[in-house]
Structures are given as C-alpha cells and as structure tokens.
Design an enzyme around this catalytic site. Structure first.
Site, PDB file in Angstrom:
ATOM      1  N   HIS A 207     -97.923 -63.875 -22.434  1.00  0.00           N
ATOM      2  CA  HIS A 207     -99.449 -64.310 -22.991  1.00  0.00           C
ATOM      3  C   HIS A 207    -100.099 -63.263 -23.995  1.00  0.00           C
ATOM      4  CE1 HIS A 207    -101.290 -62.359 -19.744  1.00  0.00           C
ATOM      5  NE2 HIS A 207    -102.552 -62.634 -20.413  1.00  0.00           N
TER       6      HIS A 207
ATOM      7  N   HIS B 191     -95.975 -56.720 -21.490  1.00  0.00           N
ATOM      8  CA  HIS B 191     -97.078 -57.001 -22.609  1.00  0.00           C
ATOM      9  C   HIS B 191     -97.191 -55.630 -23.336  1.00  0.00           C
ATOM     10  CE1 HIS B 191     -98.079 -60.329 -20.014  1.00  0.00           C
ATOM     11  NE2 HIS B 191     -98.960 -59.571 -19.166  1.00  0.00           N
TER      12      HIS B 191
HETATM   13  C1  BG6 Z   1    -100.706 -60.909 -16.367  1.00  0.00           C
HETATM   14  C2  BG6 Z   1    -100.601 -59.881 -14.856  1.00  0.00           C
HETATM   15  O1  BG6 Z   1     -99.527 -60.977 -16.920  1.00  0.00           O
HETATM   16  O2  BG6 Z   1    -101.621 -60.297 -16.977  1.00  0.00           O
HETATM   17  C3  BG6 Z   1    -101.883 -59.636 -14.393  1.00  0.00           C
HETATM   18  O3  BG6 Z   1     -99.728 -60.590 -13.839  1.00  0.00           O
HETATM   19  C4  BG6 Z   1    -102.940 -59.322 -15.322  1.00  0.00           C
HETATM   20  O4  BG6 Z   1    -102.031 -58.513 -13.381  1.00  0.00           O
HETATM   21  C5  BG6 Z   1    -103.104 -59.978 -16.445  1.00  0.00           C
HETATM   22  O5  BG6 Z   1    -104.171 -59.128 -14.767  1.00  0.00           O
HETATM   23  C6  BG6 Z   1    -103.934 -59.600 -17.491  1.00  0.00           C
HETATM   24  O6  BG6 Z   1    -104.118 -60.645 -18.613  1.00  0.00           O
HETATM   25  P1  BG6 Z   1    -105.368 -60.441 -19.577  1.00  0.00           P
HETATM   26  O7  BG6 Z   1    -104.897 -61.758 -20.577  1.00  0.00           O
HETATM   27  O8  BG6 Z   1    -106.368 -61.009 -18.548  1.00  0.00           O
HETATM   28  O9  BG6 Z   1    -105.654 -59.193 -20.186  1.00  0.00           O
END
Ligand code: BG6
Length: 489
Positions: free
Chosen positions: A178, A240
């Site tokens: 994402h 990420h």
């Molecule tokens: C997810 C992780 O992919 O990303 C989580 O599994 C994390 O542990 C999250 O909290 C963070 O995403 P964002 O978009 O809130 O920074």
C-alpha cells in the site's frame, strides 16, 4: 478512465483490513461517482452472517472509518446495496458453489470484470486459488489481489508465487504494497521524471546519503498473533521501505508502463550489496520497545502487551545501512529505519547533497549546511528543499532556509487514500504500482541473510524506551559515518 462493470469478491471480507480500509476506500469511490451502477462487492468469510447481519456489521465496524466517520446517508445506503455476503470455508471446495451462485454469470454481451481480493493469511492463498479454478470462477480475464504478508522468507514467497501462478498468469496477479499507493510516492516519480532539475544531481557525485524512515507511534495493537511471527524486518522493511528505496534509486524507466517501471525497480533490488554475517553485525540494528510514554501517555512494553510472549525476541524496530553497487550509487549509503512506539508518527525520505566544495564568503565551509530534499509521505504530504540564503541586511551572512511545498495547500483537492488508488488500479487492470513475482523474490533474497543471522545468533533485540527514536545503537550506526538521523541532528 471510467471503470467498467465489476464483481469484486473480498475474501476476509469480515476482517480488520476489509472493515477499516477496503470498504471505506470503496465507499469514497462511490461518493466520487467512480463505481459503475451495477458493480457488486461480494464479501466472503467464515462467519455465519446473513446478508442483513453482515450489513449491520459493516455499519458498526466500517462506517466509522469513512472520512470523518459520517458518510452521506444516501450514498452510504446505495453503497451498502451493492454488498452481498457469502459464508464459506475457503478450504472447502464444495462450499464455493455458494459463491458461484452469488456471482453474475459471464455474458459476452455484458462483460463484468471479476476481481478476487485475498485479504486472508497467505497460508490460504493456494487453496483459494485452486478452489476458484475448480469451481470455474477463475477465468482468463479475472484478476487476483494478494495482500501482505507475501511470505515470510524466500522459500515461502516462491511457493506462493508458484501456487498462485498455477491458476493466474502474472498479468492477472496484483501484489499489494500500500505504500506504492501513497500520493507522495507517486509524486516522487513526478519529481524525478517530470523535471530536469534533479536528474543531473541524482547520483553519487552530488548526493552524500539517503535516509528513509517510517516511524509509528502505535504499538502492536491487537495484531500480536501475526506480529510475533513477523517483526519489523518482515512487516515493514522487506516491502514498504525497499519499495521506497527502489523508487528513489531506480534508473529512469523508458515509460510508465508496468514492466518498464518494474524492470528498473528489480535492477535496484538486484544491485543491493549482499549482507554477510560480518556486515550484518556492523550495519543492522534491531530493537524492541519497552514501556515509556508516547505523546505523554504511558504505554506498556512489547513483552507486556496483551497476549505477548514475555520472553519474545521479535523486533519492533530495525535500522540498517544499505548500499547499491552501481555506477550511479556506489559509495552512497542508504539508511533505512522503521519502528513502532517511536517519538513521532512520520514517513519521510531525506536526500542529502554534498557540501559546497569551496566557500567564497568569509564564512568557513563547515558553516554551510548541505542542501537536502525532504520528501514527506506522512502525516502531511509535501516536499521541503533546504538551501542556503543570505540573511537580509548589511553584510554577507548566509543561513539555511526552507522551501516548502505542501501538496494539500497547493492542490486544494481532496486526497485519495492509498487503498482507493490501488483498488481503482486493480479494477482498471493497471499493474504499475503492484509488485511482480521477481521483485518480491529479489526483496526476500536480500533480507534473508539478516533473518538467518538473527536466528543463528540467538541474541536479543536491543531494548528502547517507547516514545524515543529507537536504540542508541541506531544513532551509532549512522554516527560512524559522521552523520545523524534527521530528527537527531
Ligand atoms: C502495514 C503493517 O503494512 O503498514 C503495519 O503491517 C503498519 O504494522 C502499517 O502499521 C503502516 O502503514 P501506514 O500506511 O499507516 O504507514
């Protein structure tokens, strides 16, 4: 581009991700009038809800996660009318009959895009794909979306790719990260490849180092079961952070087509310097949060969280120094870090340029702050360019100044959540922002020596107090190169 009619099947449809992110994202697109009139959302889960009781659940658990928590009643009702619920055991082939009955039949005169979104544990991916194939639901035109975690090491990632690949071809598979759907990540592409300004400087001759940080104030929350098997390296860094690194470091792709972009990202992953036990000991720090205060509120340590293993060695923080062995990047350190229960909630990329070679002013070289470009992903999206400028008035005294670009202020347009954009891309069949099988495997291949080293060494993650920037060893890691993390500078 308008969406064509679709049937979107959400496995794990009653789960946390569906309720908190996916359904609210789809509602937002409903409000934006993107969803075609006949499109349907079929949620699938093990729970024995009827359609009516499922809609009650959606009202209870999903509605509060729409923008401001109070959707437009008429739009929300129209959105809920699209939703159906099918209770099935994803591992039981016979129960797919129920799903077959809930879907529209293929009709050459009225094509309907079929998307299967697997927001389930990865252990179910193979079984679900197999059953979709056996029941005739998977067609050559349908698409499948895979949610993370996409494996827990190279072998399991390969297995997922192979098993899903038996039913769906690569062009039908959408592996979600994402972070790639975040506005600023795409803006980074615009910045790099929509301007001439940066490209000549975007190399070892002018860049001194790059820092990529994703810091969270939140702890593990109610995800202990999953997190205990993952840890920060698997949960955040392998996907990420490495994806962000790829976008920063990749060569200009020949076009924005999916494979042109993904080929370049793959080359970055393959050029990352391999870790050895020695270099891991030197260049990787892992930590685990202890109790402390986050924004003034007391919070428990990881081992004291509900359902925690009191002697857990799972890391909630990781920082490392990566290097890319290419002509463009040789010798430029990329420092990556991520952690839970940190001092602030932020995600940012800091590109630091070299210092001026010579000062023509009375001020010595060392009083010139190096230029830097800060690309902020969260909480507010924007760019900051740090320059040196003359202080007004008599004399010639230079000091650092900031050029700010706040995307919200500049564009004054409603922003789109990452999942909204990615769902639209899936429904349009646009693969650029999704990971290809070879990218996923290359990322696992690179982190695997660290996982093995931690397993073999058997030592504990370093403790850090909640509400801080992580273990002191992380400051020492970057400090050895004469640098500091931005927040500590
Ligand atoms: C997810 C992780 O992919 O990303 C989580 O599994 C994390 O542990 C999250 O909290 C963070 O995403 P964002 O978009 O809130 O920074």
């Amino acid at each position: 581009m308008a969406l064509s009619d679709f049937d979107l099947v959400l496995f794990g449809g009653g789960g946390d991700l569906a309720m908190r992110k996916l359904l609210p994202a789809l509602y937002n697109r409903e409000r934006a009038k993107d969803i075609p009139p006949d499109a349907r959302i079929v949620c699938v889960g093990r729970h024995d809800w009827t359609r009516e009781s499922f809609i009650e659940e959606v009202n209870r658990s999903s509605r509060p996660h729409t923008a401001s928590g109070s959707p437009d009643p008429a739009v929300w009702d129209a959105f809920c009318r699209r939703i159906d619920y099918v209770a099935l055991d994803a591992t039981d082939a016979a129960s797919y009959e129920r799903l077959v009955n809930a879907m529209r039949k293929p009709d050459a005169n009225r094509p309907v895009t079929r998307v299967f979104y697997l927001a389930t544990p990865p252990s179910l991916f193979a079984k679900i794909c197999h059953n979709l194939s056996q029941s005739g639901l998977a067609t050559p035109e349908s698409r499948v979306v895979l949610e993370k975690p996409l494996g827990r090491d190279l072998a399991s990632a390969r297995q997922i790719n192979a098993e899903v690949g038996r039913v769906f071809s690569e062009s039908q598979i959408f592996r979600i990260d994402h972070y790639l759907g975040k506005e600023t990540v795409q803006n980074l592409l615009a910045l790099r490849f929509g301007n001439v300004l940066f490209e000549p400087l975007w190399r070892r001759e002018w860049i001194s180092d790059v820092q990529i940080t994703i810091a969270e104030e939140l702890g593990v929350g109610n995800r202990m079961d999953y997190y205990e098997t993952a840890g920060a390296l698997r949960d955040m860094l392998q996907n990420h952070l490495l994806q962000l690194l790829c976008i920063v470091a990749m060569e200009p792709p020949v076009s924005a087509t999916p494979d042109a972009v993904r080929d370049e990202k793959l080359k970055v992953l393959r050029s990352l310097k391999r870790f050895t036990p020695n270099s891991i000991a030197q260049n990787v720090v892992r930590g685990q949060y202890r109790s402390g205060h986050v924004q003034g509120t007391p919070v428990p340590g990881y081992r004291k969280e509900p359902d925690a293993n009191p002697s857990s060695r799972t890391e909630t923080y990781v920082a490392l120094k990566a290097e890319i062995d290419t002509w463009r990047w040789a010798g430029v350190p990329f420092y990556l870090r991520t952690g839970k229960r940190m001092a602030d909630q932020l995600a940012e990329i800091v590109v630091r340029f070299k210092t001026i070679p010579h000062s023509i002013f009375a001020q010595p070289n060392r009083s010139f702050q190096a230029n830097s470009l800060i690309i902020r992903l969260q909480p507010d999206e924007g760019l900051q360019m740090n320059l040196m400028a003359k202080t007004p008035g008599d004399g010639m005294r230079l000091r650092p100044v900031e050029l700010e670009l706040d995307f919200r202020e500049t564009f004054k347009m409603p922003r789109m959540e990452a999942y909204e954009r990615l769902l639209l891309d899936v429904l349009r069949g646009q693969l650029t922002l999704f990971m290809r099988a070879d990218e996923l495997e290359a990322a696992w291949e690179w982190v695997e020596p660290i996982l093995e080293y931690w397993e073999q060494e058997g030592d504990e993650p370093m403790p850090y107090t909640s509400g801080t920037w992580g273990p002191p060893a992380a400051s020492a890691l970057i400090g050895r190169d004469g640098l500091q993390w931005r927040e500590e500078a």
